[in-house]
Design a protein around this motif. Structure first.
Motif, short mmCIF file in Angstrom:
data_model
loop_
_atom_site.label_atom_id
_atom_site.label_comp_id
_atom_site.label_asym_id
_atom_site.label_seq_id
_atom_site.Cartn_x
_atom_site.Cartn_y
_atom_site.Cartn_z
N ASN A 94 8.13 -2.69 -6.11
CA ASN A 94 7.28 -1.89 -5.03
C ASN A 94 8.25 -0.53 -4.96
OD1 ASN A 94 4.46 -3.26 -4.69
ND2 ASN A 94 5.61 -4.34 -3.26
N SER A 95 9.45 -0.81 -5.46
CA SER A 95 10.80 0.12 -4.77
C SER A 95 9.97 1.16 -6.71
CB SER A 95 11.50 -0.38 -5.31
OG SER A 95 12.49 0.94 -5.55
N GLN A 96 10.17 0.31 -8.02
CA GLN A 96 9.54 1.38 -8.76
C GLN A 96 8.20 1.45 -8.58
OE1 GLN A 96 11.23 1.07 -11.97
NE2 GLN A 96 12.85 1.08 -10.39
N ILE A 97 7.55 1.11 -8.41
CA ILE A 97 5.82 2.07 -8.37
C ILE A 97 5.76 2.95 -7.60
CG2 ILE A 97 3.31 1.39 -7.45
CD1 ILE A 97 4.04 -1.82 -7.99
N TYR A 98 6.27 3.12 -6.16
CA TYR A 98 7.02 4.06 -5.41
C TYR A 98 8.28 4.98 -5.10
CZ TYR A 98 2.20 1.90 -3.17
OH TYR A 98 1.42 1.66 -3.00
N SER A 99 8.27 4.92 -6.85
CA SER A 99 9.65 5.90 -6.59
C SER A 99 10.41 7.14 -6.50
CB SER A 99 10.62 5.98 -8.30
OG SER A 99 8.81 5.42 -8.70
N HIS A 100 8.64 8.05 -6.74
CA HIS A 100 8.05 9.25 -6.47
C HIS A 100 8.60 9.13 -4.86
CE1 HIS A 100 4.50 7.00 -6.51
NE2 HIS A 100 3.69 7.96 -5.86
N LEU A 101 8.59 8.85 -4.05
CA LEU A 101 8.57 9.05 -2.58
C LEU A 101 9.68 8.72 -2.11
CD1 LEU A 101 5.28 6.32 -1.86
CD2 LEU A 101 5.08 8.80 -2.13
N ASP A 160 11.41 -0.14 -1.30
CA ASP A 160 11.70 -1.37 -1.58
C ASP A 160 11.35 -2.43 -0.69
OD1 ASP A 160 14.16 -0.48 0.36
OD2 ASP A 160 15.63 -1.20 -0.71
N VAL A 161 9.93 -2.34 -0.57
CA VAL A 161 8.92 -3.00 0.63
C VAL A 161 8.10 -3.70 0.14
CG1 VAL A 161 9.03 -1.22 2.66
CG2 VAL A 161 7.24 -0.88 1.14
N CYS A 162 7.27 -4.67 1.07
CA CYS A 162 6.38 -5.51 0.40
C CYS A 162 5.84 -5.90 2.00
CB CYS A 162 6.59 -6.88 0.58
SG CYS A 162 5.39 -7.95 0.05
N GLY A 163 5.72 -6.38 3.29
CA GLY A 163 5.13 -5.99 4.04
C GLY A 163 4.13 -6.76 4.23
N LYS A 164 3.47 -8.21 3.27
CA LYS A 164 2.15 -9.02 3.34
C LYS A 164 2.50 -9.39 4.14
CE LYS A 164 0.26 -6.43 -0.08
NZ LYS A 164 -0.86 -5.22 0.10
N SER A 189 0.69 -1.66 -0.21
CA SER A 189 0.07 0.02 -0.22
C SER A 189 0.94 1.39 0.12
CB SER A 189 -0.92 0.18 1.60
OG SER A 189 -0.58 0.17 2.02
N LYS A 190 -0.14 2.54 -0.55
CA LYS A 190 1.02 3.40 -0.31
C LYS A 190 1.24 3.73 0.84
CE LYS A 190 0.78 8.42 -2.64
NZ LYS A 190 -0.06 9.04 -3.07
N GLU A 191 0.43 4.04 1.92
CA GLU A 191 0.51 4.16 3.49
C GLU A 191 1.96 3.52 4.05
OE1 GLU A 191 -2.44 3.38 1.85
OE2 GLU A 191 -3.37 4.56 2.71
N TRP A 192 1.65 2.39 3.39
CA TRP A 192 3.23 1.45 3.73
C TRP A 192 4.25 1.68 3.81
CZ3 TRP A 192 3.45 -2.28 7.46
CH2 TRP A 192 4.73 -3.28 7.89
N ALA A 193 4.35 1.89 1.92
CA ALA A 193 5.77 2.81 1.35
C ALA A 193 5.98 3.67 1.92
CB ALA A 193 5.60 2.65 -0.01
N ILE A 194 5.14 4.99 2.60
CA ILE A 194 5.50 6.43 2.99
C ILE A 194 5.67 6.13 4.12
CG2 ILE A 194 3.72 7.98 4.03
CD1 ILE A 194 2.12 8.08 1.49
N ALA A 195 5.55 5.44 4.92
CA ALA A 195 5.24 4.88 6.50
C ALA A 195 7.33 4.77 6.58
CB ALA A 195 5.30 3.84 7.15
#
Ligand code: SF4
Ligand code: SF4
Length: 259
Positions: free
Chosen positions: A226-233, A237-241, A89-95
């Motif tokens: 995931n890191s590619q998807i959220y590179s703007h943040l 490099d996370v998943c956490g599922k 999730s975006k929240e997870w990546a931001i955190a």
């Protein structure tokens, strides 16, 4: 002065203030803090077991006496956000990104405050953090946290603390002589306690985590996607599922059933 309490309060209060002055989107629960004797034999075992490049505290700070280790738990909403879908999730990546920034600033603050008490400390060099080829770190925060009594490893290979496994671990090596935190005998993972749970394995969409194995490189590739998807943040490099929506996400589940 009760040095343990003093350091715990420095960490807790800094994070509380940071939430207000930093404009960050992440919310954290109160951190937990442990202390490890810098000469604990387990530090030597890490060299044998993980990699000979793994550092001893005294290799990073000559007069090291204690390693402070802390766990900053994510708020439950962040954990919940990462329980749906295959993509983190975006929240997870931001955190993840924001907690890494917080820890850099927290350690700078701690070093400055400890200096006022004539305590030396050292910043962990960036190059020790993570080797992308070997997929290991020469200063493994989760193993340091284990030595400092913050928790035990779960079936998902993460450290489960009294406040679960969803959050970030940090540490600081110091010259202060501080009573080490006792490691508990009891397991924190339900599988290791009584085989009653394998939910983390069920949560891995990719069958990378099983009862018998964990394919570290495949897992890292998912994290890189995931890191590619959220590179703007930033670097996320996370998943956490396999950490979210579990009995051990934000608590020690064994303590809950054995109380
Ligand atoms: S989900 Fe269950 S089996 Fe997996 S680490 Fe947590 S308690 Fe252990
Ligand atoms: S982090 Fe993601 S890919 Fe890696 S083991 Fe956990 S669920 Fe599977």
């Amino acid at each position: 002065m009760n040095i343990q309490l003093y350091i715990k309060n420095l960490i807790i209060n800094y994070i509380e203030d940071y939430k207000n002055f930093s404009n960050c989107r992440t919310d954290w629960e109160e951190p937990i803090v442990g202390f490890a004797d810098a000469t604990d034999p387990l530090f030597f075992k890490l060299k044998e077991k993980i990699d000979k490049s793994h550092k001893l505290p005294t290799e990073l700070l000559n007069k090291a006496k204690t390693v402070i280790s802390y766990f900053i738990p994510f708020n439950k909403k962040i954990i919940l956000s990462n329980t749906k879908g295959k993509i983190a999730s975006k929240e997870w990546a931001i955190a993840y990104v924001e907690t890494n920034k917080l820890m850099l600033k927290l350690n700078t603050f701690l070093r400055r405050e400890l200096k006022k008490e004539a305590i030396d400390s050292v910043k962990i060099p960036d190059e020790l953090n993570f080797d992308e080829k070997k997929l290991i770190s020469s200063w493994s925060q989760k193993h340091i946290a284990y030595i400092a009594g913050l928790g035990k490893f779960g079936l998902h290979k993460m450290l489960i603390t009294e406040k679960g496994c969803c959050g970030r671990l940090g540490s600081l090596i110091t010259s202060a002589q501080i009573e080490p935190t006792k490691r508990l005998e009891q397991e924190y993972c339900l599988y290791f306690h009584n085989k009653s749970c394998t939910k983390c394995i069920e949560n891995c969409f990719y069958d990378i985590l099983t009862l018998k194995s964990f394919e570290r490189h495949k897992c890292y590739n998912i994290c890189l996607e995931n890191s590619q998807i959220y590179s703007h943040l930033g670097i996320a490099d996370v998943c956490g599922k396999c950490a979210c929506g579990l009995p051990c996400s934000h608590t020690n589940p064994v303590k809950k059933i054995t109380k």
